[in-house]
Design a protein around this motif. Structure first.
Motif, PDB file in Angstrom:
ATOM      1  N   ALA A   1       1.125   3.898  -3.175  1.00  0.00           N
ATOM      2  CA  ALA A   1       0.844   5.330  -3.047  1.00  0.00           C
ATOM      3  C   ALA A   1       1.982   6.166  -3.634  1.00  0.00           C
ATOM      4  O   ALA A   1       1.743   7.168  -4.315  1.00  0.00           O
ATOM      5  CB  ALA A   1       0.633   5.683  -1.575  1.00  0.00           C
TER       6      ALA A   1
ATOM      7  N   ARG B   1      -2.489   0.486  -3.664  1.00  0.00           N
ATOM      8  CA  ARG B   1      -2.755   1.392  -2.538  1.00  0.00           C
ATOM      9  C   ARG B   1      -4.061   1.045  -1.831  1.00  0.00           C
ATOM     10  O   ARG B   1      -4.100   0.945  -0.596  1.00  0.00           O
ATOM     11  CB  ARG B   1      -2.799   2.838  -3.042  1.00  0.00           C
TER      12      ARG B   1
ATOM     13  N   ARG C   1      -2.623   2.375  -7.998  1.00  0.00           N
ATOM     14  CA  ARG C   1      -3.823   2.677  -7.202  1.00  0.00           C
ATOM     15  C   ARG C   1      -4.413   1.406  -6.600  1.00  0.00           C
ATOM     16  O   ARG C   1      -4.835   1.399  -5.441  1.00  0.00           O
ATOM     17  CB  ARG C   1      -4.872   3.378  -8.074  1.00  0.00           C
TER      18      ARG C   1
ATOM     19  N   ALA D   1       0.833  -1.201   0.000  1.00  0.00           N
ATOM     20  CA  ALA D   1       0.000   0.000   0.000  1.00  0.00           C
ATOM     21  C   ALA D   1       0.869   1.253   0.000  1.00  0.00           C
ATOM     22  O   ALA D   1       0.596   2.220  -0.722  1.00  0.00           O
ATOM     23  CB  ALA D   1      -0.916   0.001   1.211  1.00  0.00           C
ATOM     24  N   ARG D   2       1.937   1.239   0.791  1.00  0.00           N
ATOM     25  CA  ARG D   2       2.854   2.396   0.837  1.00  0.00           C
ATOM     26  C   ARG D   2       3.551   2.589  -0.508  1.00  0.00           C
ATOM     27  O   ARG D   2       3.602   3.708  -1.035  1.00  0.00           O
ATOM     28  CB  ARG D   2       3.890   2.175   1.937  1.00  0.00           C
TER      29      ARG D   2
END
Length: 277
Positions: A73, A168, A165, A69-70
């Motif tokens: 992003a 993320r 995306r 997720a990091r």
């Protein structure tokens, strides 16, 4: 999760477990309820090892999701900034539209959509500015070699942005399935109950308290860590924030100044569309 809240949860759970141990200790025989302490310790080792192995696996799974997720992003923010540069090579009639829609896309990610991720209400909702970018792209008819190259590059960057995306928002829904949580809590409860059979009236109360309190504190702390990794989007310590996209917006502002694009974006600072008229 707030650090203070987490500390209070650990402290409360440990205090309750210690109180239970001291209550059971009052009626416990000397030397605990086990006649064979070595055999009891061996069984406890099996329980603790099984819990530790399962916990290690789940922590790895949750951390992988957190890191994805990091990274997603950051990759998404970088791609948006690159697309702003690519947009300047399109036919003049669509340059301003594509550029300002990218700005709104970035504002939406860092604003309203990030808030929805934190609250868990994003669901399967697409970014509306991604749809607007697609509609604008449909009107493009590249004529020169530069425009055709920019068009091809834009498509590749769009795919990269969408993939980032997905990485993320994947972490926003949590990756630990419910059965795993059930097994973890069941095993933790089983260890707690088993620990009560080590209550020893002949042992000092402080030793019994440390015995139970330390085990429960470690187990509760690890479960809280799992909850943190499984829900990475929050305002507490270590929570993921839209830093990368906010940094990309600052870079985009500089790029627009160099490119001479002064058309105001059709959205507010949070990425919400402005009302017509």
């Amino acid at each position: 999760m707030n650090v203070v809240v987490a500390f209070l949860i650990v402290a409360a759970a440990s205090a309750a477990a210690i109180a239970a141990m001291l209550v059971v200790r009052r009626r416990a025989p000397d030397g605990s309820y086990f006649n064979d302490g070595d055999r009891a310790a061996g069984v406890f080792g099996v329980l603790a090892t099984g819990f530790a192995v399962l916990l290690g696996f789940v922590v790895f799974l949750a951390f992988t999701s957190y890191d994805s997720a990091r990274a997603g992003a950051e990759a998404e923010a970088l791609t948006v900034a690159q697309q702003v540069e690519t947009a300047q090579l399109f036919p003049p009639p669509v340059v301003a539209d594509l550029t300002t829609e990218l700005v709104c896309y970035a504002r939406s990610v860092a604003g309203v959509q990030w808030e929805r991720m934190q609250s868990g209400t994003l669901g399967e909702q697409v970014n509306p500015w991604g749809v607007e970018l697609f509609r604008t792209l449909l009107t493009v008819e590249p004529e020169t070699a530069t425009e055709q190259s920019a068009y091809d590059t834009w498509l590749d960057q769009t795919l990269a942005r969408q993939a980032a995306r997905n990485d993320r928002i994947h972490g926003a829904v949590g990756v630990i399935p419910t059965p795993l949580w059930i097994v973890l809590f069941f095993t933790a409860g089983l260890i707690f109950v088993y620990m009560l059979f080590f209550a020893d009236r002949g042992e000092r109360a402080v030793v019994q308290a440390v015995l139970m309190g330390s085990v429960v504190a470690v187990i509760v702390s690890m479960l809280l860590l799992l909850n943190f990794l499984d829900n990475p989007f929050h305002d507490g310590l270590g929570g993921l924030q839209p830093v990368a996209m906010e940094r990309a917006l600052a870079i985009i502002d500089q790029e627009l100044e160099v490119a001479g694009v002064d058309q105001p974006p059709p959205c507010d600072a949070q990425g919400n569309p402005l009302e017509a008229g």
